[in-house]
Design a protein around this motif. Sequence first.
Motif: not given
Length: 358
Positions: A330, A333, A352-353, A355
């Motif tokens: 996290e 990213q 990613r999903e 977020r």
Amino acid sequence: MRPVTTDSASRGSRPRIAPGDRPLPAIIAHRGASGYRPEHTAAAYELAFALGADAVEPDIVATRDGVLVIRHDVEISATTDVASRPEFAALRTTKEVDGAVLTGWFTEDFTWAQLATLRCVERLAALRPLSATFDGRYGVLRLSELLDLVTAASARLDRPLGIVAELKHATYFDSLGLPLDELFPAELAAAGWDRSAPLAVESFEQDILVSLAAAGVDADLVYLVEAHGAPADRVARSGAAARAYDDDVTDAGLAALAACGLTGVSVDLSRMLRTTGDGALVATDIARRAAAAGLQTYCWTLRPENAFLPPSARLGGGPGSPGDWRRVFELVQRSGAAAVFADHPDLAASVRETRARE
């Protein structure tokens, strides 16, 4: 290598690995889904796309007869069964590669026909015993085979899939009469690889990237930055006086990379995250400063095992057990990285999903 210039005007408009119209960062499967299958095998690449990767990263080296093959390094005893093959025992030797003395079997001493008989094994068997259960099931791939695999997967999954090709030991291969900056574009052309597919080329050596830019290679050109030391091309020219990787990530160094026609910089995880004086893990400003210079930032490599995580993110269970990987993923990213390399692309995609739903 070709003479180095800074004219990159002839490059086209091939889609980027990390375009601005899709959720960022792009997920690049590091040597395929190498957390689950032996790296650089067809199974690792197929699985990577099934698990949500946007692109895959092959490490590219050359054979004696100029065929580009996909292996972690020029010395192949850790990633193939070559040491158990009596017909190749006489090829075992000791060489110096980019300042390191290595003993084993080297791709440039084999023809493609010989390498094609070898079987792949898990390089990190002690940490990834499940992946090691697939030892011997898959053969060595050449670049043209991976291009076909990516094209087929893109059609099957109905989404654009890319390649981030790492050209390994460019100065070393050039000294052997195997110039990667000529062999790589020639293989792409011979394969007729789809110009609408995202393509990036990366290297720890700036010279070959600038050479490719000057030659008009239609790809993102990404400079890899180690945590320490100096690049082999500079060391070959300047010895101990060679400029270090640290110089490349100063504001002036980043601006110089962009001025050479490069489009991105790819940094070791330790350059993307740092530990504060009170022990907190935080993102550095490398992505912001690179963006100010006009460069995208990639980060390598996101791995969940304790052995690869910063000390403050390690949990119990030993080096092969999962640590607090989600916190690390996290942070990276959220740092502004345009793309991340991951051995387990599904884990990076899950972060990613999450977020994207925030």
